[in-house]
Every structure is written in structure tokens, then in C-alpha cells.
Scaffold this active site. Structure first.
Site, short mmCIF file in Angstrom:
data_model
loop_
_atom_site.label_atom_id
_atom_site.label_comp_id
_atom_site.label_asym_id
_atom_site.label_seq_id
_atom_site.Cartn_x
_atom_site.Cartn_y
_atom_site.Cartn_z
N GLY A 14 -48.76 -24.71 16.43
CA GLY A 14 -50.17 -24.48 16.18
C GLY A 14 -50.51 -23.22 15.41
N ASP A 15 -49.56 -22.31 15.23
CA ASP A 15 -49.83 -21.07 14.47
C ASP A 15 -48.52 -20.49 13.94
OD1 ASP A 15 -51.26 -19.04 13.30
OD2 ASP A 15 -51.53 -17.89 15.13
N PHE A 16 -47.73 -21.33 13.28
CA PHE A 16 -46.44 -20.90 12.73
C PHE A 16 -46.73 -20.15 11.44
CE2 PHE A 16 -41.89 -21.55 11.65
CZ PHE A 16 -41.34 -21.29 12.89
N SER A 17 -47.07 -18.87 11.59
CA SER A 17 -47.62 -18.09 10.48
C SER A 17 -46.82 -16.82 10.23
CB SER A 17 -49.07 -17.70 10.81
OG SER A 17 -49.11 -16.80 11.89
#
Length: 416
Positions: free
Chosen positions: A263-266
Site C-alpha cells: 500500500g505504500d511501497f515508496s
């Protein structure tokens, strides 16, 4: 806002380190009421600004770590965070353990103990599978997390507390990642998605977060926050993206492969380090000096039952921000991801618009949250500094031109 240097804490409840019972990992995702808003935004702005983000002092951190974990702290360093509070905690040399990260969740996320439990279990599960994820340090009583009522001046805040292992490496934030590490990032993301098909937990249903404002399926909810965007042309671009999302994505959402996603592989949640220990991973200009490896995967707070293609779109958008060659970022990530999990034709067709949707989410909600939390403006501006420029570039080039660059770049890996 005051911060009382003397910590007053009442332990409301702790959650035991229970083994989990095998249950179905199916994440049936149903279309939800498009007018359902996230609980995070149901309170007034003034109330939420005073309540959501924890505000512990360093003295409170020292007391908390000592009381819950029996560790004597020698140094505390605040770490950046979007809505939580994180601290790098160094334990005295006379004790085992060394470096840790104390994570204090915001008051809204702290209310869902089942969700936090599952997120923590996922981190432990992936660590056992060989991924570089943090794992929790148990409290004196053997718990992996503890809900605390913490006195902050005249306020009391109920926050979930975890002490995690410290991961080595450098954030990708501010570094122009080269094709090699971008490919690795895409491949690692797919490997995580694939591994999570085996994850089982009795509270796995807590990952069905249909009303979460950050869920890409809720892109249409951005209308409520567009007032924060003062630039008329930027606001009009986002309005058109929302219209296209409602027309092109929502009716076809069931065609995508369901999965548990990060959900937030940033760039803020990926740590890297040189594959061979010698020099720093970047020079003064932010250029890569040598081959890198992923040394840490952070922040599972946005995990949900979603779709593979959502994780790919989120990853592409964030890795674009600091790139010197932003249009090619997507191709390298897609190539890495598809070396493990091939995307379907429908998913490929939706990817461009989903990347624009993620840009819109991050930029609109980031701008909105700067108004609510001006004390955290520096961190919240990470994406907005260059994000609008990249969004406009992708929007103006159009779907066909951007896809041509992405998919030709991805295809080039097949001949290597």
C-alpha cells in the site's frame, strides 16, 4: 501544543503474543458506497489537528522504553513520519539490542488493535521468509504491542506503541535510483505480494479497508479536499483524473487480481545499501556510485486487501519523484514486477490512470494535511515539491505516449 516532560501513563490494554490460527486468506473485495468517507476525516479540522498526531518528548520516550521493555536508553533521535511519531532509540552499551525504532501510532490507527496486530504479524511473517522487514521487540510481559494513555501537557492520547528492530541503509528519498535498483524494487514488490498469498491470521478481515481515504479505490473522494489546492490548473487536472477514474476504473475494478498489498511501497519506505560494503550509496549530487541492494522495507501501516496493480502504480508514482529520468521509471519497475507476476492486459491498460490517481491522492491530501499540521510541513512537502510537475508532465504527454515508454522499456529486459 504543550509537551509535558514528565510522562504520566496508564496502560489501558496490552495484546498478547499469540500464535495465529490458520484461516482462509481470501480477501473478497466488494464495491462500496462511493460516498462513504474515511473515519480519519469525520472530525472537524480543529479537533483532528489537536488529537491525531502523538507528540511525545524525548524524556517521555526514555521513560516509556524503560518501563515497557526494561531497556536503558542512551540516545533518542526523532525520525520523520506522516501521521505517527517515530524515534531512533539507542540502548546503553551494557545492554543487548543496540539500535531500535520506537513507533507511536496516531490516535486514529491506534483504535484498531486487530489491524495493528495483523500488520505486525505480516512484518514478522515476511522477515521469516527472508525479506528485510523490522520485527517487534516484546515487552517485559511478552507483548508485541501495547496501547498506552499518554499525558501530553493537558491532553491524554491513546496510542499504540511498538519497539521494532532497526534496519540499516539509506532511504531512497532524494536519490535518483538507477534502472538496476528500480528493477529490483519491482521484483521485490512482486515477491512480497506473492509471499503474502500464504499469510494466514484470524483477523485478516481487518485488512479490508474499503473506506480508507488512501485506498486507490477511493480516488473519487478527493473532491472533498480539492479546496486546499489553490492553483486552478492543478485542481482542474485532478478533477479530470477523478472523472476518468469514475468512468474507466470503478466499473472494471473486479477485473484486477486481488491480493494483500503493502500500500505504500515508496522512496520513503525503502532502504538501500551498497551490495559490496565500501563507499556511500550516493554522492553529493545524489547519483548512484555502485550496485545497491534493498536493505529495509518499512511502514506496513497502509496494508490492505487490494490489487496487485495498485501496488505497482503506487510504487511507480513515488519512485518517479526524485528521478532524473522520470518517464522511464515505470518501465523498469514493471519489468521487475512482471518477472515474478505478469500483469493482465486489463491491469496494464489501467496502470497509467492509476499512477495519475496516486499522484492526485498524494498531492491533494498532502496539501490538505499541511493546512492541518503546519508543524509537519517539511515532511508533508516531500511529494508536493516536485509532484505537481511530474503529474502535469504525465498528464500532458497522455496515456499512449507514456505507455509506449513504459512498455518498450519493460520489453527491453526480455532480450537481456
Amino acid at each position: 501544543m504543550f509537551v509535558n516532560e514528565c510522562l504520566k501513563v496508564v496502560v489501558l490494554h496490552s495484546y498478547p503474543n499469540l500464535g495465529h490460527t490458520p484461516v482462509s486468506t481470501g480477501c473478497d473485495i466488494h464495491l462500496f458506497n462511493v460516498f462513504h468517507s474515511s473515519p480519519v476525516f469525520q472530525m472537524s479540522d480543529s479537533d483532528k489537528a489537536a488529537v491525531i498526531r502523538p507528540s511525545l518528548s524525548e524524556a517521555q520516550v526514555v521513560e516509556l522504553v524503560g518501563r515497557l521493555y526494561g531497556l536503558k536508553v542512551s540516545k533518542v533521535k526523532p525520525l520523520p513520519s506522516y501521521m505517527d511519531q517515530n524515534f531512533h532509540v539507542l540502548v546503553c552499551e551494557t545492554q543487548e539490542g543496540g539500535d531500535h525504532v520506537l513507533k507511536v501510532l496516531n490516535t486514529d490507527d491506534s483504535q484498531d488493535a486487530d489491524l495493528v496486530e495483523v500488520q505486525t504479524r505480516v512484518m514478522m511473517f515476511l522477515n521469516q521468509k527472508g525479506f528485510p522487514t523490522a520485527t517487534p521487540i516484546t515487552t517485559i510481559d511478552g507483548k508485541i504491542m501495547s496501547l498506552e494513555t499518554i499525558s501530553c501537557g493537558e491532553e491524554y492520547k491513546n496510542c499504540m506503541v511498538r519497539l521494532l528492530t532497526y534496519l540499516p541503509g539509506t532511504h531512497l528519498l532524494g536519490i535518483s535510483a538507477d534502472p538496476q535498483i528500480l528493477y529490483k524494487i519491482g521484483r521485490t514488490l512482486a515477491q512480497i505480494n506473492k509471499a503474502l498469498t500464504e499469510f494466514k491470521h484470524p483477523n485478516i478481515e481487518s485488512l479490508r479497508r474499503d473506506s480508507d481515504t488512501w485506498n486507490l479505490s477511493n480516488t473519487h473522494q478527493l473532491h472533498k479536499y480539492l479546496f486546499a489546492v489553490k492553483n486552478t490548473s492543478d485542481r482542474q487536472v485532478v478533477e479530470q483524473i477523478i472523472q476518468q477514474f469514475t468512468k474507466m476504473i470503478l466499473p472494471n475494478i473486479t477485473n484486477f487480481h486481488k491480493s494483500i498489498i503493502h500500500g505504500d511501497f515508496s522512496h520513503t519506505n525503502i532502504l538501500v545499501q551498497p551490495l559490496h560494503s565500501s563507499a556511500d550509496c550516493s554522492n553529493a549530487a545524489g547519483h548512484m556510485q555502485q550496485e545497491l541492494e534493498i536493505s529495509g522495507i518499512l511502514d506496513f501501516g497502509d496494508m490492505s486487501c487490494g490489487y496487485y496493480v495498485y501496488d505497482v502504480a503506487i510504487c511507480i508514482m513515488h519512485l518517479t519523484l526524485d528521478s532524473e529520468d522520470p518517464l522511464h521509471v515505470g518501465g523498469h519497475i514493471i519489468a521487475g514486477f512482471e518477472s515474478v507476476i505478469p500483469l493482465t492486459l486489463q491491469e496494464r491498460d489501467a496502470l497509467y490512470l492509476l499512477v495519475l490517481c496516486r499522484f492526485s491522492q498524494v498531492l491533494v491530501l498532502g496539501t490538505y494535511n499541511i493546512l492541518r499540521y503546519p508543524d509537519n510541513e517539511e515532511y508533508l512537502q516531500i511529494a508536493t515539491r516536485t509532484g505537481w510537475k511530474h503529474l502535469r508532465q504525465h498528464w500532458e504527454l497522455g496515456k499512449e505516449a507514456v505507455e509506449k515508454v513504459w512498455f518498450e522499456t519493460a520489453k527491453s529486459y526480455l532480450t537481456l
